[in-house]
Design a protein around this motif. Structure first.
Motif, PDB file in Angstrom:
ATOM      1  N   TRP A  97       0.784  -1.042   0.465  1.00 43.56           N
ATOM      2  CA  TRP A  97      -0.341   0.088  -0.009  1.00 43.56           C
ATOM      3  C   TRP A  97       1.063   1.004   0.058  1.00 43.56           C
ATOM      4  O   TRP A  97       1.417   1.444   0.772  1.00 43.56           O
ATOM      5  CB  TRP A  97      -0.906   0.198   1.244  1.00 43.56           C
ATOM      6  N   ASP A 121      -8.008   4.876  11.462  1.00 45.32           N
ATOM      7  CA  ASP A 121      -8.983   5.192  10.608  1.00 45.32           C
ATOM      8  C   ASP A 121      -8.045   4.539   9.389  1.00 45.32           C
ATOM      9  O   ASP A 121      -8.446   4.799   8.240  1.00 45.32           O
ATOM     10  CB  ASP A 121      -8.801   6.393  10.259  1.00 45.32           C
ATOM     11  N   ARG A 123      -9.986   2.250   6.948  1.00 46.83           N
ATOM     12  CA  ARG A 123     -10.986   2.628   6.225  1.00 46.83           C
ATOM     13  C   ARG A 123     -10.756   3.985   5.416  1.00 46.83           C
ATOM     14  O   ARG A 123     -10.137   3.317   4.551  1.00 46.83           O
ATOM     15  CB  ARG A 123     -12.431   2.864   6.516  1.00 46.83           C
ATOM     16  N   ALA A 124     -10.418   4.850   5.913  1.00 45.51           N
ATOM     17  CA  ALA A 124      -9.751   6.150   4.903  1.00 45.51           C
ATOM     18  C   ALA A 124      -9.320   6.220   4.491  1.00 45.51           C
ATOM     19  O   ALA A 124      -9.138   6.283   3.170  1.00 45.51           O
ATOM     20  CB  ALA A 124     -11.082   7.809   5.904  1.00 45.51           C
ATOM     21  N   THR A 125      -7.634   5.496   5.414  1.00 44.65           N
ATOM     22  CA  THR A 125      -6.482   5.296   4.511  1.00 44.65           C
ATOM     23  C   THR A 125      -6.642   4.949   3.348  1.00 44.65           C
ATOM     24  O   THR A 125      -5.999   5.316   2.369  1.00 44.65           O
ATOM     25  CB  THR A 125      -6.101   5.400   6.320  1.00 44.65           C
ATOM     26  N   LEU A 126      -7.212   3.060   3.840  1.00 42.14           N
ATOM     27  CA  LEU A 126      -6.988   2.378   2.613  1.00 42.14           C
ATOM     28  C   LEU A 126      -8.067   3.128   1.515  1.00 42.14           C
ATOM     29  O   LEU A 126      -7.506   2.559  -0.045  1.00 42.14           O
ATOM     30  CB  LEU A 126      -7.404   0.994   2.413  1.00 42.14           C
ATOM     31  N   MET A 127      -8.976   4.267   1.792  1.00 41.09           N
ATOM     32  CA  MET A 127      -9.521   4.393   0.326  1.00 41.09           C
ATOM     33  C   MET A 127      -8.055   5.445  -0.479  1.00 41.09           C
ATOM     34  O   MET A 127      -8.970   5.512  -1.889  1.00 41.09           O
ATOM     35  CB  MET A 127     -10.825   5.458   0.903  1.00 41.09           C
ATOM     36  N   VAL A 128      -7.751   6.344   0.530  1.00 36.56           N
ATOM     37  CA  VAL A 128      -6.727   7.062  -0.826  1.00 36.56           C
ATOM     38  C   VAL A 128      -5.377   6.428  -1.011  1.00 36.56           C
ATOM     39  O   VAL A 128      -5.145   6.610  -1.448  1.00 36.56           O
ATOM     40  CB  VAL A 128      -6.520   8.714  -0.113  1.00 36.56           C
ATOM     41  N   ARG A 130      -3.399   3.279  -2.887  1.00 32.99           N
ATOM     42  CA  ARG A 130      -2.557   2.591  -3.977  1.00 32.99           C
ATOM     43  C   ARG A 130      -1.830   2.126  -3.594  1.00 32.99           C
ATOM     44  O   ARG A 130      -1.127   1.776  -2.898  1.00 32.99           O
ATOM     45  CB  ARG A 130      -1.538   4.112  -4.727  1.00 32.99           C
TER      46      ARG A 130
END
Length: 146
Positions: A97, A121, A123-128, A130
């Motif tokens: 990641w 957080d 979930r929010a981290t993995l949403m941004v 790559r």
């Protein structure tokens, strides 16, 4: 037409040596400033690590964190990008990641931000973040001497 002025070879060499000396001094000063920032970043990171994480970092230049929502284990290796790996139960890399804070930060500061992001957080981290494939185990890159 302007006349060329006679300049001795010695004066040209003296000027070149002076310029080179000033350049080397400036490079040394910038490197020393970077080393001070790097040392402060690593000290701050160390203060935020658990005793187990600190031990991992001292031995391997990496440490593991547990994601806040999924409970997955992530390995943060020394570095500023492409240095976070999702691990499986057998200590194998599942996926890499790539995420980091904005700005020109030293490795300790980036790694601390990555730790806090995944632990608070996920979930929010993995949403941004790559994802990147990683078939090889992460190499620990040695940080500058502490």
């Amino acid at each position: 037409m302007a006349r060329l002025r006679a300049v001795s070879l010695l004066s040209v060499l003296q000027h070149a040596v002076g310029t080179l000396r000033a350049t080397l001094v400036a490079i040394r000063e910038r490197w020393q400033a970077y080393e001070r920032k790097e040392a402060r970043g690593l000290a701050l990171l160390s203060a935020w690590l658990s005793p187990e994480q600190r031990s991992q970092f001292e031995k391997h230049n990496r440490f593991d964190v547990i994601g806040s929502e999924s409970g997955k284990r992530y390995r943060i290796c020394y570095g500023t990008s492409t240095n976070v790996y999702e691990m499986d139960g057998r200590d194998r890399v599942v996926l890499g990641w790539c995420f980091r804070p904005v700005g020109s930060l030293v490795a300790g500061d980036v790694m601390l931000a990555q730790k806090i992001a995944l632990e608070t957080d996920e979930r929010a981290t993995l949403m941004v973040a790559r994802p990147f494939p990683s078939s090889l185990p992460p190499r620990a890159i040695l940080p500058p001497a502490r």
